[in-house]
Design a protein around this motif. Structure first.
Motif, PDB file in Angstrom:
ATOM      1  N   ASN A 181       0.832  -1.114  -0.055  1.00 34.40           N
ATOM      2  CA  ASN A 181       0.127   0.196   0.129  1.00 34.40           C
ATOM      3  C   ASN A 181       0.872   1.265  -0.018  1.00 34.40           C
ATOM      4  N   ALA A 182       0.366   2.297  -0.620  1.00 33.65           N
ATOM      5  CA  ALA A 182       1.094   3.584  -0.879  1.00 33.65           C
ATOM      6  C   ALA A 182       0.263   4.791  -0.438  1.00 33.65           C
ATOM      7  N   PHE A 183       0.811   5.482   0.333  1.00 37.16           N
ATOM      8  CA  PHE A 183       0.008   6.757   0.956  1.00 37.16           C
ATOM      9  C   PHE A 183       0.727   7.973   0.430  1.00 37.16           C
ATOM     10  N   THR A 184       1.951   7.914  -0.190  1.00 36.02           N
ATOM     11  CA  THR A 184       2.849   8.954  -0.675  1.00 36.02           C
ATOM     12  C   THR A 184       3.438   8.786  -1.878  1.00 36.02           C
ATOM     13  N   ASP A 185       3.847   9.850  -2.413  1.00 36.59           N
ATOM     14  CA  ASP A 185       4.709   9.535  -3.744  1.00 36.59           C
ATOM     15  C   ASP A 185       6.267   9.483  -3.408  1.00 36.59           C
ATOM     16  N   ASN A 186       6.991   9.495  -4.383  1.00 33.96           N
ATOM     17  CA  ASN A 186       8.445   9.141  -4.459  1.00 33.96           C
ATOM     18  C   ASN A 186       9.180  10.255  -3.434  1.00 33.96           C
ATOM     19  N   ASN A 187       8.483  11.473  -3.700  1.00 31.17           N
ATOM     20  CA  ASN A 187       8.983  12.513  -2.618  1.00 31.17           C
ATOM     21  C   ASN A 187       8.440  12.574  -1.379  1.00 31.17           C
ATOM     22  N   GLY A 188       7.714  11.804  -0.892  1.00 34.45           N
ATOM     23  CA  GLY A 188       7.061  11.966   0.350  1.00 34.45           C
ATOM     24  C   GLY A 188       6.113  12.442   0.683  1.00 34.45           C
TER      25      GLY A 188
END
Length: 210
Positions: free
Chosen positions: A88-95
């Motif tokens: 699961n992801a809640f942020t992009d590559n930059n946080g």
């Protein structure tokens, strides 16, 4: 004096009741966040790799009760980790938090990026701020690995996320019309053991904000 004492006691009871109810409401509202935080900080099998998070103790008897509660909060009835790895992801590559006011690309460097057995596959799904699928006229909710992806000159292919559909691009998932956060689910069914054994370092899709 008895009347004054009674009124004083009643005031104390009401104050205690107020703070109890206030704490109860806060715990209900943020229960899932508290569980997730405790599970993430515990010495369990929670893993973060870039923007993606997973738990390798799904379906394991050895998994602690608090971790089981956190897993059930986001995925009651999930397959065990031998069957499926749920990222699961809640942020992009930059946080930065994923938000529907932006467009994104989920970039894979090759296909398959993760090795699967002969019955294995992966899928990408978008969930709105309410943790449900995002209603849309195109009825697009998931993209999975049985699609025929064409690699670009960098040996990559992308899945696009935006409110409006790009022209002539079937590899697209819609974001909510409302301005809200969203989450991504990257499900890997029957992945080879490399994903479990090297979960911290295995290369996963990049989530790039445009």
């Amino acid at each position: 004096p008895d009347k004054r004492n009674s009124e004083k006691n009643m005031t104390i009871y009401l104050i205690i009741l107020f703070f109890f109810m206030w704490g109860l409401l806060l715990s209900i509202k943020y229960f899932g966040h508290i569980l997730d935080f405790v599970a993430e900080k515990s010495k369990g099998r929670g893993v973060q790799n870039g923007s993606w998070k997973t738990h390798l103790g799904v379906g394991r008897k050895s998994t602690s009760q608090i971790e089981r509660a956190a897993i059930a909060h986001i995925g009651l009835g999930a397959n065990d980790s031998d069957e499926t790895i749920y990222w699961n992801a809640f942020t992009d590559n930059n946080g930065d938090d994923l938000h529907s006011s932006h467009n994104y690309q989920i970039v894979f460097t090759e296909q398959p990026q993760v090795k699967f057995d002969e019955k294995g596959f992966w899928s990408i799904t978008v969930y709105g701020n309410d943790k449900f699928l995002i209603p849309n006229e195109d009825h697009k909710y998931v993209i999975h690995s049985d699609k025929k992806f064409e690699l670009d000159s960098n040996n990559q292919f992308s899945i696009y996320l935006s409110k409006t559909k790009p022209e002539e691009n079937e590899f697209w998932l819609p974001l909510a019309e409302n301005e809200e956060n969203f989450t991504l689910a990257y499900r890997c069914y029957k992945a080879e053991d490399e994903m479990k054994n090297k979960a911290l370092t295995i290369e996963l899709p990049q989530i790039i904000k445009n």
